[in-house]
Motif scaffolding. Structure first.
Motif, PDB file in Angstrom:
ATOM      1  N   ARG A 253       0.818  -1.216   0.000  1.00 25.29           N
ATOM      2  CA  ARG A 253       0.000   0.000   0.000  1.00 25.29           C
ATOM      3  C   ARG A 253       0.854   1.268   0.000  1.00 25.29           C
ATOM      4  NH1 ARG A 253      -3.465  -1.248   3.786  1.00 25.29           N
ATOM      5  NH2 ARG A 253      -4.985  -1.939   2.254  1.00 25.29           N
ATOM      6  N   TYR A 254       2.083   1.168   0.530  1.00 29.47           N
ATOM      7  CA  TYR A 254       2.921   2.360   0.669  1.00 29.47           C
ATOM      8  C   TYR A 254       4.306   2.109   0.074  1.00 29.47           C
ATOM      9  CZ  TYR A 254      -0.681   3.319   4.132  1.00 29.47           C
ATOM     10  OH  TYR A 254      -1.890   3.497   4.762  1.00 29.47           O
ATOM     11  N   ALA A 255       4.905   3.179  -0.421  1.00 32.72           N
ATOM     12  CA  ALA A 255       6.262   3.103  -0.961  1.00 32.72           C
ATOM     13  C   ALA A 255       7.076   4.260  -0.407  1.00 32.72           C
ATOM     14  CB  ALA A 255       6.247   3.158  -2.489  1.00 32.72           C
ATOM     15  N   VAL A 256       8.331   3.968  -0.076  1.00 32.79           N
ATOM     16  CA  VAL A 256       9.273   4.988   0.392  1.00 32.79           C
ATOM     17  C   VAL A 256      10.314   5.197  -0.689  1.00 32.79           C
ATOM     18  CG1 VAL A 256      10.988   5.604   2.138  1.00 32.79           C
ATOM     19  CG2 VAL A 256       8.949   4.306   2.785  1.00 32.79           C
ATOM     20  N   ARG A 257      10.477   6.443  -1.112  1.00 37.31           N
ATOM     21  CA  ARG A 257      11.528   6.811  -2.064  1.00 37.31           C
ATOM     22  C   ARG A 257      12.472   7.781  -1.370  1.00 37.31           C
ATOM     23  NH1 ARG A 257      10.598   5.736  -7.520  1.00 37.31           N
ATOM     24  NH2 ARG A 257       8.447   5.359  -8.169  1.00 37.31           N
ATOM     25  N   GLY A 258      13.746   7.701  -1.714  1.00 38.28           N
ATOM     26  CA  GLY A 258      14.704   8.622  -1.111  1.00 38.28           C
ATOM     27  C   GLY A 258      15.891   8.864  -2.008  1.00 38.28           C
TER      28      GLY A 258
ATOM     29  N   SER B 267      16.917  13.183   1.277  1.00 37.13           N
ATOM     30  CA  SER B 267      15.502  13.515   1.073  1.00 37.13           C
ATOM     31  C   SER B 267      14.711  12.221   0.975  1.00 37.13           C
ATOM     32  CB  SER B 267      15.325  14.330  -0.218  1.00 37.13           C
ATOM     33  OG  SER B 267      16.078  15.524  -0.163  1.00 37.13           O
ATOM     34  N   VAL B 268      13.504  12.230   1.530  1.00 38.00           N
ATOM     35  CA  VAL B 268      12.693  11.011   1.533  1.00 38.00           C
ATOM     36  C   VAL B 268      11.219  11.382   1.475  1.00 38.00           C
ATOM     37  CG1 VAL B 268      12.559  10.903   4.054  1.00 38.00           C
ATOM     38  CG2 VAL B 268      12.338   8.795   2.745  1.00 38.00           C
ATOM     39  N   ALA B 269      10.420  10.518   0.866  1.00 39.83           N
ATOM     40  CA  ALA B 269       8.972  10.745   0.767  1.00 39.83           C
ATOM     41  C   ALA B 269       8.246   9.418   0.906  1.00 39.83           C
ATOM     42  CB  ALA B 269       8.626  11.408  -0.562  1.00 39.83           C
ATOM     43  N   LEU B 270       7.070   9.480   1.523  1.00 38.39           N
ATOM     44  CA  LEU B 270       6.188   8.322   1.653  1.00 38.39           C
ATOM     45  C   LEU B 270       4.988   8.533   0.744  1.00 38.39           C
ATOM     46  CD1 LEU B 270       5.288   5.701   3.224  1.00 38.39           C
ATOM     47  CD2 LEU B 270       4.064   7.256   4.767  1.00 38.39           C
ATOM     48  N   THR B 271       4.707   7.550  -0.111  1.00 40.17           N
ATOM     49  CA  THR B 271       3.620   7.656  -1.082  1.00 40.17           C
ATOM     50  C   THR B 271       2.619   6.529  -0.892  1.00 40.17           C
ATOM     51  OG1 THR B 271       5.118   8.645  -2.710  1.00 40.17           O
ATOM     52  CG2 THR B 271       3.047   7.751  -3.545  1.00 40.17           C
ATOM     53  N   GLU B 272       1.336   6.868  -0.980  1.00 41.03           N
ATOM     54  CA  GLU B 272       0.295   5.855  -1.026  1.00 41.03           C
ATOM     55  C   GLU B 272       0.194   5.398  -2.481  1.00 41.03           C
ATOM     56  OE1 GLU B 272      -4.031   5.657   0.930  1.00 41.03           O
ATOM     57  OE2 GLU B 272      -3.888   7.042  -0.754  1.00 41.03           O
ATOM     58  N   VAL B 273       0.505   4.129  -2.756  1.00 37.57           N
ATOM     59  CA  VAL B 273       0.708   3.708  -4.138  1.00 37.57           C
ATOM     60  C   VAL B 273      -0.578   3.719  -4.956  1.00 37.57           C
ATOM     61  CG1 VAL B 273       2.735   2.333  -3.556  1.00 37.57           C
ATOM     62  CG2 VAL B 273       0.501   1.257  -3.538  1.00 37.57           C
ATOM     63  N   GLU B 274      -1.701   3.398  -4.325  1.00 40.12           N
ATOM     64  CA  GLU B 274      -2.939   3.284  -5.096  1.00 40.12           C
ATOM     65  C   GLU B 274      -3.365   4.635  -5.674  1.00 40.12           C
ATOM     66  OE1 GLU B 274      -6.999   0.650  -4.755  1.00 40.12           O
ATOM     67  OE2 GLU B 274      -6.071   1.399  -2.921  1.00 40.12           O
ATOM     68  N   SER B 275      -3.229   5.675  -4.866  1.00 39.91           N
ATOM     69  CA  SER B 275      -3.644   7.013  -5.313  1.00 39.91           C
ATOM     70  C   SER B 275      -2.483   7.845  -5.849  1.00 39.91           C
ATOM     71  CB  SER B 275      -4.292   7.763  -4.144  1.00 39.91           C
ATOM     72  OG  SER B 275      -3.346   7.990  -3.112  1.00 39.91           O
ATOM     73  N   ARG B 276      -1.233   7.320  -5.678  1.00 41.41           N
ATOM     74  CA  ARG B 276      -0.012   8.061  -6.023  1.00 41.41           C
ATOM     75  C   ARG B 276       0.100   9.366  -5.213  1.00 41.41           C
ATOM     76  NH1 ARG B 276      -1.979   6.241 -11.062  1.00 41.41           N
ATOM     77  NH2 ARG B 276      -0.568   4.857 -12.195  1.00 41.41           N
ATOM     78  N   ARG B 277      -0.518   9.406  -4.058  1.00 40.06           N
ATOM     79  CA  ARG B 277      -0.538  10.619  -3.243  1.00 40.06           C
ATOM     80  C   ARG B 277       0.614  10.591  -2.248  1.00 40.06           C
ATOM     81  NH1 ARG B 277      -3.633  11.927   1.531  1.00 40.06           N
ATOM     82  NH2 ARG B 277      -4.506   9.825   1.415  1.00 40.06           N
TER      83      ARG B 277
END
Length: 524
Positions: A195-200, A212-222
């Motif tokens: 459900r979630y992805a971490v990119r950095g 730098s890092v971000a947490l994204t909800e994969v289904e909505s790409r939010r």
């Protein structure tokens, strides 16, 4: 292959379960558990074997398997009491015990094509109900030698840290490594079932480092949360570990909030054990009678759905703790005992769950058992070094004991790990008391001012802030807060505060008494 037992049949080529002439819709993981148990019905299948077979190299908790087994039982008309189809072998695993008739699969011609289509679609895994996450490889920017090493290290440490939390399914680093570079997160989510992805990213320029890092909800790409850390690199490994711990702490809180919001949108009848727990957690830290009742209802629902859900026991323990702490209890001793017993049940359900040990630490603190509390809280922080709530509670115990330096270290770490924690107001007020009683009254007053603005701040927080202001010489602000306390609870006295804040240092107790006497005199 077609397996028949009782009113059920399982077709492994179609990937279907039928019961009493009706097809039963099952998650792929539940069906995988059922088929593996049927195919190995001549022996006991260990929990470890099932975890490897169903999840491969994904890191998941034992409770995840328990949920899947419970769902498999329900699908075939069995339950944990009868165990007429799937039997639990204590401390070992499970065995399929129903009589089975096996024959060649009935899937022929176009049915085989349908089965192939089903298998192809299964490659895109449905999102599970439980929180699930992938940490994608951090991307190096700048000096390739330094940034590349740090990027690999950050990816490993964040993945490991999230896995240690026990709250999330986390994809193993080797699998996540296949998705380095530019990939659409929605596609990654479908392929990995998360459900979630971490990119950095890691930018290194000389001794300067930016992560730098971000947490994204994969289904909505939010994008749900993002942060940037700037550091001077003296010891790269130390910097890497410190930032990874901070990241994991913040990510855990961000995911918890997202899961709570998601659970609140679901109809109550559709809740499973995980979403029922998160529905309860949404009401957990509000310190009001009606919120406690809501939290209790959903934690009990979670336990009914999964009797081996350690966090639901921990949450329910905290409900009883809260009733004693806030004076909402009809029987203080009984609620204190229930808080301890439920926490012990959480530890018994999963001895490696940090929240269960946190709950037991708080229950021990409530009973004045400081050394037992410290032992459990240290266990929680050892299991999950990014667990801000456990570090905070440990700091609280040290503050009550008058051990200033240790308290300050734990409380500062808790605030850094989780600056938006639902208990941040409590971290601030305990830190304020620790500062003020140690003579740093100005710093204490600043933290107290922050604590009382939080929407979940309660009676004891307002009183503690009044004491801190009195110790700092801010008598008008102290009197105003004491008036607020008396408006909520007209008979509130220092004894009410000391009943739940069990200070052990005679010097601290003297300071509290003098501050309260000053408040009383000015109120008169």
């Amino acid at each position: 292959m077609l397996y028949r037992f009782g009113q059920c049949s399982v077709d492994t080529s179609r990937l279907e379960l039928w019961r009493a002439g009706q097809r039963v819709a099952l998650e792929p993981q539940v069906l995988a558990v059922l088929i593996h148990l049927i195919e190995n019905r001549d022996r006991v299948v260990s929990r470890d074997e099932l975890l490897r077979h169903v999840w491969g190299d994904r890191i998941v908790s034992d409770s995840a398997l328990s949920v899947r087994v419970r769902m498999a039982r329900a699908a075939v008309g069995d339950d944990g009491s009868a165990q007429s189809v799937i039997r639990t072998v204590q401390r070992t695993g499970y065995r399929f015990v129903a009589d089975v008739e096996a024959s060649g699969s009935i899937a022929l011609g176009h049915d085989l094509r349908e089965a192939h289509a089903d298998a192809t679609e299964a490659a895109h895994l449905p999102l599970p109900s439980e929180p699930s996450i992938v940490v994608l490889p951090f991307q190096p920017i700048g000096d390739p030698s330094q940034a590349g090493i740090l990027a690999q290290g950050m990816t490993t440490d964040v993945t490991t840290g999230i896995g240690r939390s026990g709250a999330l399914f986390v994809i193993a680093r080797g699998t996540a490594a296949q998705f380095g570079g530019e990939h659409d997160v929605h596609d990654i989510g479908r392929k990995l079932g998360v459900r979630y992805a971490v990119r950095g990213s890691v930018l290194a320029a000389g001794r300067r480092l930016r992560i730098s890092v971000a947490l994204t909800e994969v289904e909505s790409r939010r994008e749900l949360w993002s942060e940037r850390y700037d550091e001077q690199v003296d010891d790269a490994m130390q910097v890497q570990q410190r930032i990874a711990d901070l990241l994991v702490g913040s990510l855990q809180v961000a995911v918890e909030r997202a899961e709570q919001k998601r659970s609140l949108l679901l109809p109550s009848a559709n809740l499973d054990a995980w979403t029922a727990y998160h529905r309860g957690a949404a009401f957990m830290f509000r310190f009001r009678p009606d919120e406690c009742a809501h939290a209790e209802r959903f934690f009990r629902r979670s336990i009914e759905l999964d009797p081996l859900a350690p966090r639901a026991y921990a949450g329910l323990s905290f409900v009883h703790y809260q009733r004693v702490y806030m004076g909402m209890s009809h029987d203080r001793d009984e609620d204190a005992l229930r808080a301890r017993d439920l926490a012990l049940q959480g530890v018994a359900a999963d001895a490696f769950d940090p929240m269960a040990h946190w709950a037991l630490g708080r229950a021990s603190l409530l009973r004045g058992e400081f050394e037992a509390s410290i032992q459990e809280l240290r266990r929680a922080t050892a299991l999950n070094p990014s667990y801000a709530g456990a570090h905070y509670t440990l700091g609280w115990v040290y503050m009550l004991k008058g051990e200033r330096a240790q308290a300050d270290e734990c409380l500062e770490l808790a605030r850094r790990l989780s600056p938006f924690d639902p208990l941040i107001f409590a971290m601030h007020i305990v830190g304020a008391l620790n500062f003020a009683l140690g003579g740093r009254t100005g710093e204490g007053a600043a933290l107290a001012a922050s604590a009382i603005l939080h929407p979940n701040a309660h009676l004891h927080v307002f009183f503690a802030a009044a004491v801190v202001y009195a110790l700092d010489g801010q008598r008008e602000r102290a009197r105003a807060l004491m008036g607020r306390v008396r408006a909520i609870a007209p008979g509130y006295e220092l004894a009410d505060f000391l009943r739940v804040m069990q200070f052990r240092s005679p010097g601290d107790l003297d300071q509290l008494r003098r501050a309260f006497a000053d408040l009383q005199a000015r109120a008169a």
